[in-house]
Scaffold this active site. Structure first.
Site, PDB file in Angstrom:
ATOM      1  N   TYR A 185       1.083  -1.095  -0.027  1.00 52.84           N
ATOM      2  CA  TYR A 185       0.113   0.046  -0.159  1.00 52.84           C
ATOM      3  C   TYR A 185       0.691   1.613   0.581  1.00 52.84           C
ATOM      4  O   TYR A 185       1.519   1.871   0.974  1.00 52.84           O
ATOM      5  CB  TYR A 185      -1.452  -0.305   1.208  1.00 52.84           C
ATOM      6  CG  TYR A 185      -2.050  -0.473   0.993  1.00 52.84           C
ATOM      7  CD1 TYR A 185      -1.454  -1.784  -0.185  1.00 52.84           C
ATOM      8  CD2 TYR A 185      -2.560  -0.892   2.752  1.00 52.84           C
ATOM      9  CE1 TYR A 185      -2.971  -3.431   0.166  1.00 52.84           C
ATOM     10  CE2 TYR A 185      -3.882  -2.828   2.649  1.00 52.84           C
ATOM     11  CZ  TYR A 185      -3.551  -3.443   1.434  1.00 52.84           C
ATOM     12  OH  TYR A 185      -4.440  -4.166   1.821  1.00 52.84           O
ATOM     13  N   HIS A 228       0.156 -11.911   0.865  1.00 54.21           N
ATOM     14  CA  HIS A 228      -0.333 -10.981  -0.041  1.00 54.21           C
ATOM     15  C   HIS A 228      -1.697 -11.873  -0.722  1.00 54.21           C
ATOM     16  O   HIS A 228      -3.453 -11.174  -0.561  1.00 54.21           O
ATOM     17  CB  HIS A 228      -0.330  -9.990  -0.296  1.00 54.21           C
ATOM     18  CG  HIS A 228      -0.816  -9.034  -0.476  1.00 54.21           C
ATOM     19  ND1 HIS A 228      -0.372  -7.834  -0.446  1.00 54.21           N
ATOM     20  CD2 HIS A 228      -2.542  -8.293  -0.706  1.00 54.21           C
ATOM     21  CE1 HIS A 228      -1.586  -6.200  -0.435  1.00 54.21           C
ATOM     22  NE2 HIS A 228      -2.659  -6.738  -0.463  1.00 54.21           N
TER      23      HIS A 228
END
Ligand code: NAP
Length: 276
Positions: free
Chosen positions: A53, A111
């Site tokens: 992010y 992830h």
């Protein structure tokens, strides 16, 4: 606030703040940081972030928001699949710890599945756990067959599987959620508002009006009504950060749940896990 037990025996809060798309733009930085700090002021018990992010920018903002706090929230972060080798996972985790200026990540996730053998990532997670750098570990975007494969390779997952799950995307209920419940693994629902797309639905709006809550609160209360499910809505505005937390207090009756089932039917057959 309620919490959910993970396979390790540790508890994970049922609600937290998401941070995807934060830390990407200088122009939005002050507002995003303010939203994270406000969530912490309101006692949001968990923050979800990832090295991806904002290319580390979201983790840096989390670190800035945590500075000086005596009680910190439960922190979730994630390693990129291309970093998830034995040594790469450890190095990525150390970078994340540094950016957030914390000594330990409470829950560290792969992830999504990449090319690195799962056993290598699991070994690295275990090493990080032994070193006290993470408390628990898990995966994200794993469908039922991935979970079966993971458990056959290495049955030591201690945390969760974080997946796309909300009223408008109920595919995981068909096989993934039953498998996870059988293995006592809680599910962390991401994009619980379908990134806002869900909120214009007429039934959701009408029911929310009847219940004197907002469509977002109803959508979140529905996710939280599912056994063994925790969630992490994201907002960068104070009003919505507060509004979303209000969902934790809302109990839905059997009639409301049935109306939601009619508007958003559960899956009748296997749907491959979707990803955002
Ligand atoms: P989401 O939480 O479903 O929705 C966020 C969007 O909805 C934002 O555009 C936000 O706008 C808006 N919103 C938030 N609260 C609202 C409200 N009360 N009323 C109206 N609009 C509202 O989507 P998400 O950010 O994709 O998912 C949540 C978190 O899950 C992420 O931030 C991330 O931490 C995690 N995630 C993980 C994965 C993964 O692959 N593991 C993938 C996606 C997401 P404003 O910000 O302008 O309020």
């Amino acid at each position: 606030m309620r919490s959910c037990k993970m396979p390790s025996g540790n508890e994970m809060p049922v609600f937290g703040l998401g941070t995807w798309r934060m830390g990407e733009s200088r122009a939005k930085r002050a507002q995003e940081l303010d939203a994270i700090k406000y969530a912490l002021e309101l006692d949001y018990p968990m923050i979800d972030t990832a090295e991806m992010y904002g290319d580390g920018g979201a983790e840096e903002m989390v670190g800035e928001a945590l500075a000086g706090l005596t009680k910190r929230p439960f922190i979730v972060s994630k390693v990129y699949p291309h970093n998830a080798s034995r040594s790469g996972t450890i190095a990525a985790c150390e970078r994340s710890l540094k950016r957030m200026k914390v000594e330990r990540i409470d829950l560290y996730l792969l992830h999504w599945r990449g090319g690195v053998p799962l056993i290598d990532t699991c070994d690295a997670f275990l090493e990080l756990r032994r070193a006290g750098k993470i408390a628990d570990f898990g995966v994200s975007n794993f469908d039922a067959d991935d979970m079966v494969e993971l458990s056959s390779v290495d049955d030591r997952l201690t945390g969760t599987n974080q997946v796309l799950y909300c009223l408008s995307r109920r595919g995981p209920e068909y096989d993934l959620m039953p498998w996870m419940r059988d293995h006592a693994i809680p599910l962390m629902a991401y994009s619980p508002l379908d990134q806002g797309r869900l909120l214009g639905n007429a039934t959701l709006k009408k029911l929310a009006g009847d219940l004197r809550c907002t469509p977002a609160q109803l959508a979140l209360a529905w996710v939280l009504a599912q056994p063994g499910v925790v969630t992490i809505p994201k907002s960068m505005t104070r009003e919505r950060v507060k509004e979303n937390l209000g969902a934790v207090e809302i109990k839905l009756s059997a009639d409301v749940l049935a109306e939601l089932d009619r508007a958003f039917p559960p899956p009748k057959r296997k749907q491959s896990l979707q990803m955002l």
